[in-house]
Design a protein around this motif. Structure first.
Motif, PDB file in Angstrom:
ATOM      1  N   VAL A 148      64.498  54.507   9.980  1.00 38.67           N
ATOM      2  CA  VAL A 148      63.580  53.896   9.025  1.00 38.67           C
ATOM      3  C   VAL A 148      64.282  53.613   7.687  1.00 38.67           C
ATOM      4  O   VAL A 148      63.901  52.688   6.972  1.00 38.67           O
ATOM      5  CB  VAL A 148      62.321  54.787   8.834  1.00 38.67           C
ATOM      6  CG1 VAL A 148      62.627  56.033   8.033  1.00 38.67           C
ATOM      7  CG2 VAL A 148      61.190  54.008   8.190  1.00 38.67           C
ATOM      8  N   TYR A 149      65.345  54.368   7.359  1.00 38.94           N
ATOM      9  CA  TYR A 149      66.092  54.085   6.124  1.00 38.94           C
ATOM     10  C   TYR A 149      66.614  52.653   6.149  1.00 38.94           C
ATOM     11  O   TYR A 149      66.516  51.917   5.181  1.00 38.94           O
ATOM     12  CB  TYR A 149      67.304  55.019   5.969  1.00 38.94           C
ATOM     13  CG  TYR A 149      66.992  56.468   5.698  1.00 38.94           C
ATOM     14  CD1 TYR A 149      65.684  56.913   5.574  1.00 38.94           C
ATOM     15  CD2 TYR A 149      68.018  57.391   5.557  1.00 38.94           C
ATOM     16  CE1 TYR A 149      65.410  58.242   5.334  1.00 38.94           C
ATOM     17  CE2 TYR A 149      67.754  58.728   5.310  1.00 38.94           C
ATOM     18  CZ  TYR A 149      66.451  59.148   5.206  1.00 38.94           C
ATOM     19  OH  TYR A 149      66.192  60.462   4.969  1.00 38.94           O
ATOM     20  N   ARG A 151      65.579  50.215   7.941  1.00 35.55           N
ATOM     21  CA  ARG A 151      64.505  49.218   7.921  1.00 35.55           C
ATOM     22  C   ARG A 151      63.974  49.013   6.506  1.00 35.55           C
ATOM     23  O   ARG A 151      63.664  47.893   6.111  1.00 35.55           O
ATOM     24  CB  ARG A 151      63.374  49.648   8.868  1.00 35.55           C
ATOM     25  CG  ARG A 151      63.707  49.349  10.326  1.00 35.55           C
ATOM     26  CD  ARG A 151      62.552  49.666  11.223  1.00 35.55           C
ATOM     27  NE  ARG A 151      62.562  51.048  11.635  1.00 35.55           N
ATOM     28  CZ  ARG A 151      61.479  51.777  11.871  1.00 35.55           C
ATOM     29  NH1 ARG A 151      60.283  51.241  11.730  1.00 35.55           N
ATOM     30  NH2 ARG A 151      61.576  53.020  12.249  1.00 35.55           N
ATOM     31  N   VAL A 152      63.870  50.109   5.746  1.00 34.04           N
ATOM     32  CA  VAL A 152      63.411  49.978   4.357  1.00 34.04           C
ATOM     33  C   VAL A 152      64.400  49.110   3.572  1.00 34.04           C
ATOM     34  O   VAL A 152      64.000  48.183   2.861  1.00 34.04           O
ATOM     35  CB  VAL A 152      63.267  51.364   3.684  1.00 34.04           C
ATOM     36  CG1 VAL A 152      62.995  51.201   2.191  1.00 34.04           C
ATOM     37  CG2 VAL A 152      62.150  52.161   4.335  1.00 34.04           C
ATOM     38  N   GLU A 154      66.475  46.908   4.688  1.00 34.32           N
ATOM     39  CA  GLU A 154      66.428  45.527   5.159  1.00 34.32           C
ATOM     40  C   GLU A 154      65.177  44.834   4.618  1.00 34.32           C
ATOM     41  O   GLU A 154      65.231  43.698   4.152  1.00 34.32           O
ATOM     42  CB  GLU A 154      66.424  45.535   6.697  1.00 34.32           C
ATOM     43  CG  GLU A 154      66.983  44.280   7.311  1.00 34.32           C
ATOM     44  CD  GLU A 154      66.849  44.281   8.817  1.00 34.32           C
ATOM     45  OE1 GLU A 154      66.563  45.358   9.398  1.00 34.32           O
ATOM     46  OE2 GLU A 154      67.008  43.210   9.415  1.00 34.32           O
ATOM     47  N   ASN A 155      64.047  45.548   4.686  1.00 33.42           N
ATOM     48  CA  ASN A 155      62.778  44.998   4.231  1.00 33.42           C
ATOM     49  C   ASN A 155      62.842  44.613   2.756  1.00 33.42           C
ATOM     50  O   ASN A 155      62.292  43.597   2.324  1.00 33.42           O
ATOM     51  CB  ASN A 155      61.677  46.029   4.481  1.00 33.42           C
ATOM     52  CG  ASN A 155      60.298  45.562   4.047  1.00 33.42           C
ATOM     53  OD1 ASN A 155      59.512  46.317   3.542  1.00 33.42           O
ATOM     54  ND2 ASN A 155      60.014  44.268   4.238  1.00 33.42           N
ATOM     55  N   LEU A 156      63.546  45.433   1.961  1.00 30.99           N
ATOM     56  CA  LEU A 156      63.667  45.155   0.532  1.00 30.99           C
ATOM     57  C   LEU A 156      64.648  44.027   0.260  1.00 30.99           C
ATOM     58  O   LEU A 156      64.797  43.591  -0.874  1.00 30.99           O
ATOM     59  CB  LEU A 156      64.108  46.409  -0.214  1.00 30.99           C
ATOM     60  CG  LEU A 156      63.041  47.474  -0.409  1.00 30.99           C
ATOM     61  CD1 LEU A 156      63.655  48.755  -0.931  1.00 30.99           C
ATOM     62  CD2 LEU A 156      61.985  46.970  -1.376  1.00 30.99           C
ATOM     63  N   GLY A 157      65.344  43.577   1.316  1.00 34.36           N
ATOM     64  CA  GLY A 157      66.337  42.529   1.124  1.00 34.36           C
ATOM     65  C   GLY A 157      67.509  43.002   0.289  1.00 34.36           C
ATOM     66  O   GLY A 157      68.072  42.253  -0.508  1.00 34.36           O
ATOM     67  N   MET A 158      67.883  44.278   0.446  1.00 30.22           N
ATOM     68  CA  MET A 158      68.977  44.846  -0.350  1.00 30.22           C
ATOM     69  C   MET A 158      70.313  44.241   0.062  1.00 30.22           C
ATOM     70  O   MET A 158      70.541  43.985   1.241  1.00 30.22           O
ATOM     71  CB  MET A 158      69.046  46.357  -0.123  1.00 30.22           C
ATOM     72  CG  MET A 158      68.084  47.150  -0.944  1.00 30.22           C
ATOM     73  SD  MET A 158      68.241  48.877  -0.446  1.00 30.22           S
ATOM     74  CE  MET A 158      68.064  49.682  -1.979  1.00 30.22           C
ATOM     75  N   ASP A 162      74.310  47.469  -2.326  1.00 26.17           N
ATOM     76  CA  ASP A 162      73.170  48.266  -2.766  1.00 26.17           C
ATOM     77  C   ASP A 162      72.741  49.239  -1.682  1.00 26.17           C
ATOM     78  O   ASP A 162      72.511  50.419  -1.934  1.00 26.17           O
ATOM     79  CB  ASP A 162      71.981  47.333  -3.088  1.00 26.17           C
ATOM     80  CG  ASP A 162      71.760  47.238  -4.588  1.00 26.17           C
ATOM     81  OD1 ASP A 162      72.282  48.098  -5.306  1.00 26.17           O
ATOM     82  OD2 ASP A 162      71.070  46.290  -5.023  1.00 26.17           O
ATOM     83  N   ARG A 166      72.939  53.103  -2.413  1.00 27.00           N
ATOM     84  CA  ARG A 166      71.660  53.723  -2.690  1.00 27.00           C
ATOM     85  C   ARG A 166      71.090  54.467  -1.494  1.00 27.00           C
ATOM     86  O   ARG A 166      70.255  55.345  -1.641  1.00 27.00           O
ATOM     87  CB  ARG A 166      70.638  52.660  -3.131  1.00 27.00           C
ATOM     88  CG  ARG A 166      70.900  52.130  -4.512  1.00 27.00           C
ATOM     89  CD  ARG A 166      69.920  51.003  -4.800  1.00 27.00           C
ATOM     90  NE  ARG A 166      70.178  50.374  -6.074  1.00 27.00           N
ATOM     91  CZ  ARG A 166      69.675  50.835  -7.227  1.00 27.00           C
ATOM     92  NH1 ARG A 166      68.897  51.888  -7.232  1.00 27.00           N
ATOM     93  NH2 ARG A 166      69.952  50.215  -8.344  1.00 27.00           N
ATOM     94  N   ILE A 167      71.513  54.078  -0.265  1.00 25.94           N
ATOM     95  CA  ILE A 167      70.893  54.684   0.911  1.00 25.94           C
ATOM     96  C   ILE A 167      71.912  55.377   1.821  1.00 25.94           C
ATOM     97  O   ILE A 167      71.823  56.586   2.044  1.00 25.94           O
ATOM     98  CB  ILE A 167      70.071  53.641   1.687  1.00 25.94           C
ATOM     99  CG1 ILE A 167      68.891  53.220   0.806  1.00 25.94           C
ATOM    100  CG2 ILE A 167      69.572  54.216   3.006  1.00 25.94           C
ATOM    101  CD1 ILE A 167      68.044  52.138   1.359  1.00 25.94           C
ATOM    102  N   PRO A 170      73.957  58.576   0.024  1.00 26.83           N
ATOM    103  CA  PRO A 170      73.193  59.822  -0.105  1.00 26.83           C
ATOM    104  C   PRO A 170      72.688  60.346   1.243  1.00 26.83           C
ATOM    105  O   PRO A 170      72.618  61.555   1.434  1.00 26.83           O
ATOM    106  CB  PRO A 170      72.018  59.451  -1.018  1.00 26.83           C
ATOM    107  CG  PRO A 170      72.041  57.984  -1.172  1.00 26.83           C
ATOM    108  CD  PRO A 170      73.387  57.489  -0.800  1.00 26.83           C
ATOM    109  N   ALA A 171      72.389  59.439   2.170  1.00 23.91           N
ATOM    110  CA  ALA A 171      71.860  59.893   3.460  1.00 23.91           C
ATOM    111  C   ALA A 171      72.886  60.701   4.235  1.00 23.91           C
ATOM    112  O   ALA A 171      72.531  61.621   4.965  1.00 23.91           O
ATOM    113  CB  ALA A 171      71.388  58.694   4.291  1.00 23.91           C
TER     114      ALA A 171
END
Lengths: 257, 262
Positions: A148-149, A151-152, A154-158, A162, A166-167, A170-171
């Motif tokens: 889901v990380y 997908r979030v 991708e959904n934000l169009g990062m 970024d 940002r993901i 840290p993940a």
């Protein structure tokens, strides 16, 4: 009775030292082979005062840091590429399976043949000892990242940058820390061994060289000082560095692996 | 012009040389400020349709229009709210989670805006908490605040309350209704639960098993939900045919497997 783990640990150390001292007093062995606690402590203070010991520690830790950086950069890039390119991933997996079980010390004869006995050789030993566990752990971290990380992101169009900073970063932090912990343990052992075998090839020598030279000079007390320092550095890095970083990151985030 | 328009969208998967049609020429509109529930059985293609709307899935036929413009790439104008509570990042506090998309968009005041929306979902006192210190329901509130804060053209919600217990689900539904009454965000809400659709929806769109829209039923939401909630136990057993019960029966019938439908 309730006491802090640190305090309990200190009590155990005092107890172990007491056992040593009692054994020393009861034993008929020469102090040349089996020095007393007081002798080791005295020698430790002496060696610390001259600055010789701290220089050795600094040399060893410097070599490890250099080796870690040298291994971490290509390992990170390779794992990143392998998440996009399937054949790189399968190649990496095969190489880890093949080379991970090889102890650095077993490679020494070949390394000496190829690289001589300079800093390069020590670096090769360190890089070998940390490169494979680093790749294994980073791959594991990537696999364990909840889908889901992504997908979030991708959904934000990062942007890719970024999303990575940002993901992804840290993940995988819990895995990165545990990877560095394994790397540290392995490289510390490998380095001491390599320094003992190579002797004073690096300016300053390092702790392994220090041990080696104590044996040559028949300075048993100094030998024990070397062992104590190796243990102390290990405890310092574990408690002072890794636990500290963990308490600031993954423990605070509830992401303890 | 509708906020969101789905025009003749079809999606086929090819598995072992056989074509499976998951979505079959689906038409769907969501108007400005409308809360549409997309109701369907598990596996009927609801999530696939949401993914297509968000352009997370591009292998489809037809068109997705946002404010009349064809959507060709993913973006926060079609912000998604997922079912997984892990969508809230554990390494960020509540405040940082909500402000993160705003920072990515170079918003003028990400922190202030995030504060406002965290307050809106009732997390004003938990701004500096990390997600592991929150319950699953509270984490979904964080996700809701994060999604609302980017002020999407349409908010896509994929069974967001399915992973929490019944009482929390009811709280979250009331929260969403309250926010919807107050601010009227445009929402497409996917669910497989009839009662959830009845509580939330301005309009219920039923997606049949064959992947096409089986019904689109507008609702006069507010009076009927109050009626449901205040049902007198004495009258429950009585045969009654209130519009709500008729609708429930209709929806049940629509959701039956296609083979057994009469």
């Amino acid at each position: 009775m309730k006491s802090s783990p640190r305090f309990t640990r200190l009590l155990w150390v005092v107890l172990l030292l007491a056992v040593w001292e009692i054994t020393r007093r009861l034993s008929s062995a020469s102090v040349l082979a089996f020095p007393s606690v007081a002798m080791v402590a005295g020698r430790l203070v002496e060696l610390l005062a001259t600055g010789l010991l701290m220089r050795q520690v600094a040399v060893s830790l410097g070599l490890i840091s250099g080796g870690l950086v040298l291994a971490a950069l290509p390992a990170g890039v390779l794992v990143l590429v392998s998440s996009r390119v399937r054949w790189v991933d399968s190649l990496l997996e095969t190489m880890v399976t093949l080379f991970h079980p090889l102890p650095g010390i077993a490679l020494l004869p070949v390394i000496i043949l190829w690289f001589g006995i300079g800093v390069e050789a020590v670096m090769v030993v360190i890089v070998h000892s940390v490169f494979w566990p680093l790749i294994t752990n980073l791959r594991a971290g990537r696999e364990a990242m909840p889908a889901v990380y992504r997908r979030v992101a991708e959904n934000l169009g990062m942007s890719a940058a970024d999303s990575f900073c940002r993901i992804t970063l840290p993940a995988v932090t819990p895995y990165l820390i545990s990877a560095l912990r394994i790397c540290w343990a392995r490289s510390w052992r490998a380095l001491i061994s390599a320094e003992m075998v190579f002797g004073a090839v690096v300016a300053g020598g390092g702790l392994g060289w220090f041990l080696h030279s104590r044996r040559v000079f028949m300075d048993t007390t100094g030998l024990f000082v070397g062992l104590v320092v190796i243990m102390a550095v290990g405890v310092f890095v574990e408690d002072g560095v890794f636990r500290f970083v963990e308490s600031r990151t993954v423990r605070r985030w509830g992401m303890n692996p | 012009m509708s906020r969101l328009e789905v025009v003749q969208v079809s999606r086929r998967f090819i598995v072992e040389n056989r074509t499976h049609t998951v979505l079959d020429r689906v038409d769907l509109r969501v108007d400005q400020g409308e809360l549409v529930c997309l109701l369907g059985r598990s596996g009927c293609g609801k999530t696939t349709l949401l993914r297509i709307i968000a352009t997370l899935d591009r292998e489809y036929e037809g068109a997705v229009l946002v404010d009349g413009v064809r959507a060709t790439r993913p973006g926060p104008d079609r912000m998604m709210l997922f079912q997984e509570t892990e969508q809230v990042f554990p390494w960020l506090t509540v405040l940082q989670n909500v402000s993160m998309p705003l920072e990515v968009q170079s918003h003028r005041d990400p922190s202030g805006e995030a504060r406002r929306f965290a307050g809106l979902v009732g997390l004003g006192d938990a701004l500096n908490f990390y997600p592991h210190q929150l319950s699953g329901g509270m984490r979904q509130r964080v996700a809701l605040a994060r999604a609302l804060a980017v002020q999407p053209a349409v908010l896509l919600m994929d069974e967001p309350f399915a992973g929490v217990d019944a009482a929390t689900r009811s709280d979250l539904q009331q929260l969403l209704l309250g926010i919807h009454t107050e601010r009227a965000p445009t929402i497409l809400f996917v669910t497989h639960q009839i009662d959830e659709a009845l509580i939330l929806a301005d309009r219920i769109v039923v997606l049949g098993d064959n992947g096409s829209v089986a019904a689109s039923i507008p609702r006069d939401r507010v009076p009927q939900t109050t009626e449901r909630r205040s049902a007198d136990p004495a009258t429950v057993g009585r045969q009654s045919s209130s519009p709500d019960e008729l609708l429930t029966a209709t929806l049940h019938r629509l959701l039956l497997p296609s083979g057994s439908r009469r």
